[in-house]
Each structure stands twice: as C-alpha cells, then as structure tokens.
Design a protein around this motif. Structure first.
Motif, short mmCIF file in Angstrom:
data_model
loop_
_atom_site.label_atom_id
_atom_site.label_comp_id
_atom_site.label_asym_id
_atom_site.label_seq_id
_atom_site.Cartn_x
_atom_site.Cartn_y
_atom_site.Cartn_z
N GLU A 63 13.44 27.30 -5.18
CA GLU A 63 14.63 28.07 -5.51
C GLU A 63 15.51 28.21 -4.28
O GLU A 63 15.09 28.77 -3.27
CB GLU A 63 14.23 29.45 -6.06
CG GLU A 63 13.48 29.38 -7.39
CD GLU A 63 13.18 30.75 -7.94
OE1 GLU A 63 13.65 31.76 -7.34
OE2 GLU A 63 12.49 30.84 -8.97
N VAL A 64 16.73 27.71 -4.38
CA VAL A 64 17.64 27.63 -3.23
C VAL A 64 18.71 28.71 -3.35
O VAL A 64 19.29 28.92 -4.42
CB VAL A 64 18.29 26.24 -3.15
CG1 VAL A 64 19.33 26.20 -2.03
CG2 VAL A 64 17.22 25.17 -2.93
N GLU A 65 18.98 29.38 -2.22
CA GLU A 65 20.04 30.38 -2.15
C GLU A 65 20.97 30.01 -1.00
O GLU A 65 20.53 29.84 0.13
CB GLU A 65 19.46 31.77 -1.94
CG GLU A 65 20.51 32.86 -1.83
CD GLU A 65 19.93 34.23 -1.54
OE1 GLU A 65 20.71 35.20 -1.43
OE2 GLU A 65 18.68 34.33 -1.39
N ILE A 66 22.28 29.92 -1.28
CA ILE A 66 23.27 29.68 -0.24
C ILE A 66 23.67 31.03 0.35
O ILE A 66 24.13 31.92 -0.36
CB ILE A 66 24.50 28.95 -0.78
CG1 ILE A 66 24.09 27.61 -1.41
CG2 ILE A 66 25.54 28.75 0.32
CD1 ILE A 66 23.45 26.65 -0.46
N LEU A 67 23.47 31.19 1.66
CA LEU A 67 23.70 32.47 2.32
C LEU A 67 25.07 32.55 2.98
O LEU A 67 25.69 33.62 3.00
CB LEU A 67 22.62 32.70 3.37
CG LEU A 67 21.18 32.70 2.83
CD1 LEU A 67 20.19 32.71 3.99
CD2 LEU A 67 20.94 33.89 1.92
N ASP A 68 25.55 31.46 3.56
CA ASP A 68 26.84 31.43 4.26
C ASP A 68 27.56 30.13 3.96
O ASP A 68 26.93 29.09 3.77
CB ASP A 68 26.65 31.54 5.78
CG ASP A 68 26.25 32.94 6.22
OD1 ASP A 68 26.66 33.92 5.57
OD2 ASP A 68 25.50 33.03 7.22
N ARG A 69 28.88 30.23 3.93
CA ARG A 69 29.73 29.06 3.80
C ARG A 69 30.80 29.12 4.89
O ARG A 69 31.36 30.18 5.16
CB ARG A 69 30.43 29.00 2.43
CG ARG A 69 29.47 28.93 1.25
CD ARG A 69 30.23 29.15 -0.06
NE ARG A 69 29.33 29.24 -1.20
CZ ARG A 69 29.16 28.30 -2.11
NH1 ARG A 69 29.86 27.18 -2.01
NH2 ARG A 69 28.33 28.47 -3.11
N PHE A 70 31.10 27.98 5.49
CA PHE A 70 32.12 27.92 6.53
C PHE A 70 33.01 26.71 6.25
O PHE A 70 32.52 25.65 5.84
CB PHE A 70 31.50 27.76 7.92
CG PHE A 70 30.53 28.85 8.29
CD1 PHE A 70 30.98 30.09 8.72
CD2 PHE A 70 29.16 28.62 8.21
CE1 PHE A 70 30.08 31.08 9.07
CE2 PHE A 70 28.26 29.61 8.55
CZ PHE A 70 28.72 30.85 8.98
N HIS A 71 34.32 26.88 6.49
CA HIS A 71 35.21 25.74 6.37
C HIS A 71 34.87 24.73 7.47
O HIS A 71 34.63 25.11 8.63
CB HIS A 71 36.67 26.17 6.49
CG HIS A 71 37.15 26.97 5.32
ND1 HIS A 71 37.22 26.44 4.05
CD2 HIS A 71 37.56 28.27 5.22
CE1 HIS A 71 37.66 27.36 3.21
NE2 HIS A 71 37.86 28.49 3.90
N ARG A 72 34.84 23.49 7.11
CA ARG A 72 34.50 22.43 8.06
C ARG A 72 35.80 21.95 8.74
O ARG A 72 36.54 21.13 8.19
CB ARG A 72 33.80 21.29 7.32
CG ARG A 72 33.23 20.24 8.24
CD ARG A 72 32.48 19.18 7.43
NE ARG A 72 32.00 18.12 8.29
CZ ARG A 72 31.41 17.01 7.84
NH1 ARG A 72 31.23 16.84 6.52
NH2 ARG A 72 31.00 16.09 8.69
N ILE A 73 36.03 22.47 9.93
CA ILE A 73 37.24 22.16 10.67
C ILE A 73 36.89 21.25 11.84
O ILE A 73 36.05 21.61 12.67
CB ILE A 73 37.91 23.44 11.20
CG1 ILE A 73 38.22 24.39 10.03
CG2 ILE A 73 39.18 23.12 11.96
CD1 ILE A 73 38.68 25.76 10.47
N PRO A 74 37.46 20.06 11.91
CA PRO A 74 37.15 19.16 13.03
C PRO A 74 37.45 19.81 14.37
O PRO A 74 38.39 20.61 14.49
CB PRO A 74 38.08 17.95 12.78
CG PRO A 74 38.41 18.03 11.31
CD PRO A 74 38.43 19.48 10.97
N VAL A 75 36.66 19.48 15.36
CA VAL A 75 36.88 20.02 16.70
C VAL A 75 38.16 19.39 17.26
O VAL A 75 38.27 18.17 17.38
CB VAL A 75 35.69 19.69 17.63
CG1 VAL A 75 35.94 20.28 19.02
CG2 VAL A 75 34.40 20.24 17.04
N PRO A 76 39.16 20.23 17.61
CA PRO A 76 40.43 19.66 18.08
C PRO A 76 40.32 19.15 19.51
O PRO A 76 39.47 19.59 20.29
CB PRO A 76 41.38 20.86 18.00
CG PRO A 76 40.50 22.05 18.20
CD PRO A 76 39.19 21.69 17.54
N GLU A 77 41.18 18.23 19.86
CA GLU A 77 41.20 17.68 21.22
C GLU A 77 42.24 18.42 22.06
O GLU A 77 43.19 17.85 22.58
CB GLU A 77 41.49 16.18 21.18
CG GLU A 77 40.40 15.38 20.49
CD GLU A 77 40.70 13.89 20.47
OE1 GLU A 77 41.75 13.48 21.00
OE2 GLU A 77 39.88 13.13 19.92
#
Length: 326
Positions: free
Chosen positions: A226-240
């Motif tokens: 049984e899987v529970e998603i605890l956190d979600r984060f936007h996937r933002i590329p690391v800027p240069e």
C-alpha cells in the motif's frame, strides 16, 4: 551492509570453509582462513577513514575504488601477505580462495543496498544499487548471530551456515518480490512515471519512495504494497545562474551532486549573502529531509561556508555551517 553484518558474515564464511576438506584437514589452514575471511569481509570498507577528513571526500569515494574489480582482486593478496607468514603450513591456494570469497561477498551484498557501490569500475563509474536490502537488515544480522551461537554450542559450522545461507538466498528473492509489488502500485498512482527509487528500511514491510514524472517529484512510503504519496514538488530544472554556477564549484555541493540522483534545490538571498541548498528526496524522515548540501556565498559570489551530509534540524545545520572554515 553495516560493519557488524560484515563481521558476522566473515565469521560465517570461516565456518562454512570447514566443508572444504583441504581446510578441515589442516589446523593452520583452518585458523588462517577464519582470520582471513573476517579481514576480507571488512577490508573494502577501509575507505570509511575518509570520513575523518570531511564528508565531501567520504561521499565521493566511499564504496568507490575500494569496491572496484581491481580491488576485489588486490585485497585478498594484501590480506594473505599479512596472514600467511604467521601460518606458513597453511594451504596457500585454499587460503586465497576463501579470502577472495569473503572480499567478493562483501562487495556483492553491498550492491543490494540503496547506497550501492561502484563495483563495475574501471569499466563504469555507475553506482550499482538494487535497493532491496537495508544497510542494516535485522533478519540477516540476526540469523548470522544465531548461526554463530549454534556453532559455539557444538554444531557443525559448515552445515549450519550452509542452511543459513540457503535461507538468506530465499529471503533475498522474497525482498525482490516485495519491491516489485510496491513498484506496481507506484505505477498505478503515477501512470506517467519516468523514474522511481524504492528503498528498503529496517522494517520488512516498509519502503521509502522517491519518484518523478516530467513535471513533478513525488515522495512517499509503502507499508506492504500500500503506497502513500507524502510530498509533491514541482520539478524545476536547475538554472545556470551565476549564483548556482559559483555554488557548484564548492567541493561539498559537487560531492552531493555526484552521489544524489533525485533532489530539489533552493536559493535564498539575504542582505549580505546567498544560500544555495540542494535536498536529497530519498531519505524523508518524520517530515524532514536530512541529507543536504548547502553553500553560502557572499555578494561577490565567494564561498563563505558550506556543508554536505546528514542533519536532522535547522539549528544543527546552522551550527555546522558556522564552524566550517571558508
């Protein structure tokens, strides 16, 4: 695996070696093999001493070259060079064979942890990490200790550990099956999944999950399947940006990036300095992400202080940053 488990595995191999008739027929070979298998089960982790220097060097090198193919060949020769002169009547070929087995088994079992090893060096620097066995597994450690006690109380060590290793092999297959069930559930929850890390814990039925699709990171846990998603984060590329590029030159952040496959980043600007933080998403514990890399830069983008490693509170992180010399 942890040091304690490697120790008991070395003892177990020494007991298993009693099934070798050449070993069993010669007292010098019996004793030297036991000493050599214990040493062989430990020596690849000699790089742990690097932690005395700093975390960056340790993270970059632990389970690296000391667990590589050349080292697996070299370590038995080093051990034999030390042990054999004390037991010149020992059978050299069988002493080498069991010592090599101990070194090889150390590296092999480390592959099944979430941390993994660079066991394919020099052909590849890729980290091989199957993630089905926790670094310390109570069952594996406990069954080895049980076997040692049975040996002490008079049982045949060879047959005792032959049975125990048959049980452990079955246990490994069971862990793979459990991990596959968790993966199937993760795919149901995140149908557009692009990558996932399912890592074991010390509890048999509990797993840590770090997953991603094209736009988000997902951090969760599984109990059973049984899987529970605890956190979600936007996937933002690391800027240069200049700040990020300057931070990447720091040895602590560079070591973190060489090791961590899934992380998010933050940049905070204060009155007289910048703070760049990278956070590994694999190790969520009680709502906190303890494995981080932090770099502080002045307004001219010169390093003030930095740190990488495990911290379990913001207060402790601040203390570590304040004592790291620039």
């Amino acid at each position: 695996m942890d040091t304690g488990t490697h120790v008991v595995m070395g003892i177990a191999l020494g007991g298993l070696a009693s099934l070798d008739p050449v070993v069993a027929s010669n007292h010098a070979t019996v004793t030297s093999v036991l000493i050599a298998t214990i040493a062989g089960s430990q020596i690849p982790d000699i790089d742990t001493v690097l932690k005395l220097r700093n975390n960056a060097i340790y993270i970059r090198n632990h389970r690296g070259v000391t667990h590589s193919i050349p080292s697996v060949i070299l370590w038995p020769l080093v051990i034999i060079a030390v042990v054999y002169p004390f037991f010149p009547n020992a059978n050299l070929l069988h002493l080498w064979a069991w010592t090599f087995t101990a070194v090889f088994l150390h590296v092999f079992v480390d592959i099944f942890n979430a941390y993994g090893t660079q066991a394919l060096r020099p052909f590849s620097n890729k980290w091989v990490a199957l993630g089905v066995i926790n670094t310390f597994d109570p069952f594996i450690f406990g069954i080895h200790v049980l076997g040692i006690f049975i040996w002490v109380f008079g049982a045949n060590p060879g047959y005792t550990f032959l049975v125990i290793y048959a049980v452990i092999i079955a246990y490994y297959f069971l862990r793979f099956h459990a991990q596959r069930r968790v993966l199937a559930e993760v795919k149901k929850l995140i149908p557009d999944l692009t990558d996932v890390i399912i890592a074991p814990t010390m509890k048999f039925h509990q797993w840590r999950i770090a997953a991603m699709n094209e736009s988000q990171f997902f951090v969760g846990k599984a109990i059973g399947h049984e899987v529970e998603i605890l956190d979600r984060f936007h996937r933002i590329p690391v800027p240069e940006t200049p700040v990020i590029e300057a931070a990447k030159k720091d040895k602590n952040l560079s070591a973190f990036l060489s090791f961590s496959p899934v992380y998010r980043w933050e940049v905070d600007e204060y009155n007289d300095f910048y703070e760049v933080r990278f956070i590994d998403l694999r190790y969520r514990s009680n709502g906190h992400y303890p494995f981080v890399a932090v770099v502080q830069l002045d307004c001219d983008l010169k390093r003030i202080s930095s740190y990488t490693g495990w911290v379990f509170s913001e207060k402790k992180l601040r203390k570590k940053l304040s004592i790291i010399p620039s």
